[in-house]
Design an enzyme around this catalytic site. Structure first.
Site, PDB file in Angstrom:
ATOM      1  N   GLY A  10       0.784  -1.271  -0.411  1.00 17.88           N
ATOM      2  CA  GLY A  10       0.509   0.002   0.168  1.00 17.88           C
ATOM      3  C   GLY A  10       1.052   1.256  -0.184  1.00 17.88           C
ATOM      4  O   GLY A  10       0.246   2.227  -0.763  1.00 17.88           O
ATOM      5  N   THR A  56       3.806  -6.310   6.583  1.00 20.34           N
ATOM      6  CA  THR A  56       4.918  -5.623   7.481  1.00 20.34           C
ATOM      7  C   THR A  56       5.657  -6.716   8.018  1.00 20.34           C
ATOM      8  O   THR A  56       5.920  -6.473   9.282  1.00 20.34           O
ATOM      9  CB  THR A  56       4.229  -4.394   7.748  1.00 20.34           C
ATOM     10  OG1 THR A  56       2.662  -4.640   8.186  1.00 20.34           O
ATOM     11  CG2 THR A  56       4.564  -3.394   6.920  1.00 20.34           C
ATOM     12  N   GLY A 112       1.766   1.647  13.412  1.00 27.03           N
ATOM     13  CA  GLY A 112       1.032   0.064  13.585  1.00 27.03           C
ATOM     14  C   GLY A 112       2.001  -0.920  14.693  1.00 27.03           C
ATOM     15  O   GLY A 112       1.147  -1.424  15.461  1.00 27.03           O
ATOM     16  N   ILE A 143      12.682  -4.278  19.107  1.00 26.30           N
ATOM     17  CA  ILE A 143      13.054  -5.371  17.727  1.00 26.30           C
ATOM     18  C   ILE A 143      11.790  -6.477  18.430  1.00 26.30           C
ATOM     19  O   ILE A 143      12.243  -7.354  18.902  1.00 26.30           O
ATOM     20  CB  ILE A 143      13.745  -5.063  17.023  1.00 26.30           C
ATOM     21  CG1 ILE A 143      14.376  -3.814  16.639  1.00 26.30           C
ATOM     22  CG2 ILE A 143      13.416  -5.725  15.636  1.00 26.30           C
ATOM     23  CD1 ILE A 143      13.477  -2.598  16.026  1.00 26.30           C
ATOM     24  N   ASN A 154      11.125  -8.451  15.920  1.00 27.06           N
ATOM     25  CA  ASN A 154      10.931 -10.128  15.555  1.00 27.06           C
ATOM     26  C   ASN A 154      11.718  -9.626  14.515  1.00 27.06           C
ATOM     27  O   ASN A 154      11.898  -8.563  13.235  1.00 27.06           O
ATOM     28  CB  ASN A 154       9.671 -10.514  14.337  1.00 27.06           C
ATOM     29  CG  ASN A 154      10.149 -11.519  13.410  1.00 27.06           C
ATOM     30  OD1 ASN A 154      11.086 -11.502  13.470  1.00 27.06           O
ATOM     31  ND2 ASN A 154       9.120 -12.184  13.425  1.00 27.06           N
ATOM     32  N   LYS A 177      14.293 -10.690  11.947  1.00 26.77           N
ATOM     33  CA  LYS A 177      13.771 -11.062   9.991  1.00 26.77           C
ATOM     34  C   LYS A 177      12.610 -10.028   9.877  1.00 26.77           C
ATOM     35  O   LYS A 177      12.886  -9.671   8.771  1.00 26.77           O
ATOM     36  CB  LYS A 177      13.198 -12.386  10.979  1.00 26.77           C
ATOM     37  CG  LYS A 177      12.902 -13.037   9.047  1.00 26.77           C
ATOM     38  CD  LYS A 177      13.030 -14.647   8.899  1.00 26.77           C
ATOM     39  CE  LYS A 177      14.081 -15.317   8.983  1.00 26.77           C
ATOM     40  NZ  LYS A 177      13.589 -16.363   9.111  1.00 26.77           N
ATOM     41  N   VAL A 209       9.611   0.765  12.146  1.00 27.18           N
ATOM     42  CA  VAL A 209      10.508   0.882  11.696  1.00 27.18           C
ATOM     43  C   VAL A 209      10.815   0.895  10.383  1.00 27.18           C
ATOM     44  O   VAL A 209      11.749   1.353   9.467  1.00 27.18           O
ATOM     45  CB  VAL A 209      11.532  -0.321  12.335  1.00 27.18           C
ATOM     46  CG1 VAL A 209      11.243  -1.578  11.470  1.00 27.18           C
ATOM     47  CG2 VAL A 209      12.783   0.381  11.681  1.00 27.18           C
ATOM     48  N   GLY A 210       9.709   0.753   9.829  1.00 22.92           N
ATOM     49  CA  GLY A 210       9.656   0.332   8.372  1.00 22.92           C
ATOM     50  C   GLY A 210       9.459   1.694   7.379  1.00 22.92           C
ATOM     51  O   GLY A 210      10.048   1.623   6.451  1.00 22.92           O
ATOM     52  N   GLU A 211       8.928   2.637   8.424  1.00 24.99           N
ATOM     53  CA  GLU A 211       9.346   3.813   7.515  1.00 24.99           C
ATOM     54  C   GLU A 211      11.069   4.735   7.644  1.00 24.99           C
ATOM     55  O   GLU A 211      11.183   5.211   6.982  1.00 24.99           O
ATOM     56  CB  GLU A 211       8.181   4.589   7.429  1.00 24.99           C
ATOM     57  CG  GLU A 211       7.612   4.808   7.143  1.00 24.99           C
ATOM     58  CD  GLU A 211       5.562   5.430   7.287  1.00 24.99           C
ATOM     59  OE1 GLU A 211       5.677   6.395   7.875  1.00 24.99           O
ATOM     60  OE2 GLU A 211       5.009   5.410   6.387  1.00 24.99           O
TER      61      GLU A 211
END
Length: 758
Positions: free
Chosen positions: A244, A496, A537, A642, A644, A646, A716-718
């Site tokens: 998305g 994600t 999220g 963190i 996960n 991976k 952390v994704g952004e």
């Protein structure tokens, strides 16, 4: 559950399952093609019809006629939906333009009609027979031309448009070393794998839509508002989303038109936006023009820093928040940021991964490199020297006394610009660890000095900053007689790893193995979660599951006659002292169900919650052709616990890959004659492919943040995208000596300034 005091020791801290690099629990479904995506819900309804969207052929104007006669006569056609036949429609609060145009056209490829037929091919063929006659109106399609009419907006996402501390103008003028440069970033499209797609079915006055959305509850409310029906009459189902990046946050035309088509056809209808329609019909990241000014002493202390940004959107839209990180990253007693908004008639601009910071870093972090060049200082050391442990856009100043024993650079800078502290800030550690691991000491400070055959080789660095917001999120947890735990929440998984970290959270809290947890997501009949967006999220949704599990633990303990305060849950048992009882026994006479939500207090007002990082890149540029190859990439991230490693690593390397696209290839080309993005498909909008991406390394610093949530985690994704493009641009400069300030950095922008081949 109210979270208004920092988290103390709790069951998550056992880290038996949370924090481990476990495989995705839904991985088999995805890799075998059995995960049910919206357009492929063959299990949901029988005999669906197919809809095909007809988009506006002009960017601005008025429809004179919409000739549907030939289309209606075409084989297989069931019905055709237009604004005239759809009945009265509202407009969602989150939509800038109407999703189905009436007589006025707001932007190119705005939906004008939906042709519904027995098959997709019949719907597509009939749509080609629709004849649209329009009166074209003049429009504004060039940001630079519209810049002079830009105005100060009321706000930008998560803040005021402007900020000011001290006397920026005076301090910049007096600074012995100055950088004053303008940078541009282009419009970009999300280019996710799965297109916008919806299957809609009515049962009486009850609407169910199987759709691809990041925010289930938002979409439920918006489609109800648009259709003028009660929210409780809508069910939204979205268990799997094929990407998305922000474009699926809001209600879009596929969902609305599928609902309208199903109502008109009196049978289920599925609609997928054709790829060539998405770039202009939906939303995009807006282009920016950014001016950055930095003044410093000769030893590299920033005394003045200013960042101005211009972007555009349709009337009623909002600007890009490119100035955010400049308010947070570096010390400097005198500072200003300003955002200006220009009205354009291009398609709607809105959120795309790391909105604001993604574009802002592309300017700020190149300006920092330019300042390092002027100072003759290492770019890493310049950033370290201007560290701060408080939000620098806050005032007034305070004493330089440092009872907390912070780093000397931070303590000295904080005295000049004291404000709200950061809950955690390992920014300097990110730079130091990254420089050591990447071999930064091998970088040649003078550009165009390192060659590898025909290739010019260079290294670049950039800082990374992204806020860590949290928001209310709820979940329901069930325990059955087999000791199996089921989690239900309307949270989405857009790639994600939501399924997995939610399962890990529940398993840790209830003391069961991961394979005893079943997670159900993406259904509006489930408790309302934070949803997927804005990097909120992971921390919010897992905290909501944590809250529900706390309630379930209490119910289990009470059912078993154990004091909840003394109960521990481990290895499928509930223990208190020397007594141990199988967990499943609590549900032996009936399922136990608990539901709760996490609600955040005012901790964010006491400490700024943010994530930090550093990106290091090595590139090679062909000395003859100026072709660019990214050779190595490293991201160092400080982002709380963190959950996960991976899946978190996957998030970061995906973001780094998008950063490569933003640096050297991605740009929507604006046809300024006709007001559209002309390269509106994946054949002509270039994105990185496997051959473009080198070895990527990710390091997560050891960090927990008790002020973020009971999970002590952040998103952390952004963060992984912020700064990547600038690091690449800086590496290209180090390789060639050519400074490009207009993204993307493509070979034709380098050729004229390239050093002579050896």
């Amino acid at each position: 559950m109210k979270f208004d005091t920092p988290a103390t020791t709790n069951p998550i801290d056992q880290l038996k399952i949370v924090g481990k690099p476990v495989d995705r629990v839904e991985g088999v479904l995805k890799t075998t093609g059995t995960a049910p995506y919206a357009y492929e819900r063959h299990d949901a309804v029988r005999n669906p019809a197919y809809g095909y969207v007809v988009g506006a052929p002009v960017a601005k104007g008025r429809i004179r006629s919409l000739d549907l006669a030939a289309a209606r006569r075409a084989p297989g056609v069931i019905t055709i939906v237009t604004a005239e036949t759809a009945g009265k429609l509202g407009k969602g609060r989150m939509n800038t333009a109407s999703l189905l145009a009436g007589s006025d056209i707001d932007h190119y490829h705005q939906a004008l009609a939906l042709v519904v037929a027995e098959s997709f091919e019949q719907a597509r063929a009939a749509a080609e027979l629709v004849r649209v006659t329009c009166d074209r109106a003049p429009g504004k399609y060039d940001l630079e031309e519209a810049r002079s009419s830009a105005f100060r907006p009321k706000s930008i996402t998560a803040g005021a448009p402007d900020s000011a501390v001290g006397d920026f103008t005076g301090a910049f003028a007096a600074a012995p070393v100055q950088v004053d440069a303008t940078y541009t970033t282009p419009d970009q499209t999300h280019a996710m794998m799965e297109p916008h797609a919806t299957l809609a079915a009515w049962k009486g006055d009850q609407l169910t839509i199987w759709t691809s959305t990041q925010m289930v509850d938002w979409n439920k409310g918006e489609i109800a508002l648009t259709l003028g029906i009660p929210k409780e009459k809508v069910r939204v189902i979205s268990p799997f989303v094929g990407g998305g990046f922000g474009v699926k946050l809001f209600l879009r035309a596929d969902a609305l038109l599928a609902a309208l088509g199903a109502r008109a056809a009196r049978r289920p209808v599925k609609v997928a936006l054709q790829r060539a329609l998405i770039a202009n019909n939906t939303t995009h990241r807006p282009a920016t023009i950014q001016r950055v000014r930095i003044g410093a002493t000769r030893d590299g202390r920033i005394t003045a820093i200013g960042h101005e940004s211009w972007s555009g959107d349709l009337p009623g839209g909002k600007p890009d928040g490119a100035v955010h990180q400049t308010r947070m990253l570096y010390a400097g007693a005198h500072r200003m940021t300003a955002t200006r908004f220009a009205v354009l008639d291009l398609p709607e601009a809105n959120a795309m991964r790391a909105p604001g910071e993604a574009t802002g870093h592309m300017a700020l972090e190149v300006a920092m490199d330019e300042l390092a060049d002027k100072l003759g200082m290492d770019p890493v050391e310049l950033r370290v020297r201007n560290d701060t442990q408080v939000v620098p856009d806050h005032s007034p100043p305070q004493s330089a006394d440092d009872p907390q024993g912070r780093k000397p650079e931070a303590a000295e800078n904080d005295a000049k610009s004291a404000g709200q502290p950061f809950s955690q800030r390992q920014f300097v550690e990110c730079l130091r660890v990254g420089a050591d691991r990447f071999g930064w000491n091998r970088r040649h400070a003078r550009p165009a000095q390192v060659r590898d055959g025909r290739w010019l080789v260079g290294m670049g660095v950039a800082s990374a900053y992204r806020g860590a917001p949290v928001t209310r999120s709820a979940a329901r947890v069930r325990l059955d007689a087999r000791g199996r735990v089921t989690v239900e929440t309307d949270m989405t998984d857009i790639g994600t790893g939501s399924y997995t970290i939610i399962a890990q959270t529940a398993a840790e809290m209830m003391g069961v193995p991961l394979n005893s947890v079943f997670v159900r997501l993406g259904d509006s009949t489930f408790p309302v979660s934070a949803g997927s967006g804005g990097q909120w999220g992971a921390a919010s949704a897992t905290a909501g599951v944590y809250a529900a599990c706390v309630k379930l633990r209490e119910a289990v303990a009470n059912r078993l006659g154990i004091d909840p305060a003394k109960a521990s849950f481990s290895d499928g048992e509930v223990r208190a002292g020397s007594r141990g009882v199988p967990l499943r026994q609590a549900a032996a006479h009936g399922e136990l169900v608990a539901e709760d939500f996490i609600e955040f207090g005012d901790l964010a007002k006491k400490a700024q919650q943010s994530t930090f990082g550093a990106h290091f890149v090595e590139v090679a540029v062909d000395a003859f052709t100026a072709e660019i190859r990214v050779r190595r990439m490293l991201a160092v991230c400080a982002a709380g616990r963190i959950l996960n490693p991976k899946s978190a690593r996957s998030q970061v390397i995906g973001a780094m890959t998008m950063g490569v696209g933003g640096a050297i290839m991605e740009a929507l080309a604006v046809d300024e004659r006709h007001g559209l993005f002309i390269n509106h498909d994946l054949a002509s909008y270039e994105v990185p492919v496997h051959a473009d991406i080198p070895r990527q390394d990710v390091i997560f610093l050891d960090e927990v943040d008790p002020m973020s949530s009971p999970m002590k985690a952040k998103g952390v994704g952004e963060l992984g995208m912020c700064g990547v493009s600038a690091a690449i641009a800086n590496a290209i400069h180090n390789a060639t000596g050519v400074r490009v300030r207009d993204y993307p950095v493509t070979l034709e922008k380098l050729l004229a300034g390239m050093p002579a081949p050896a």
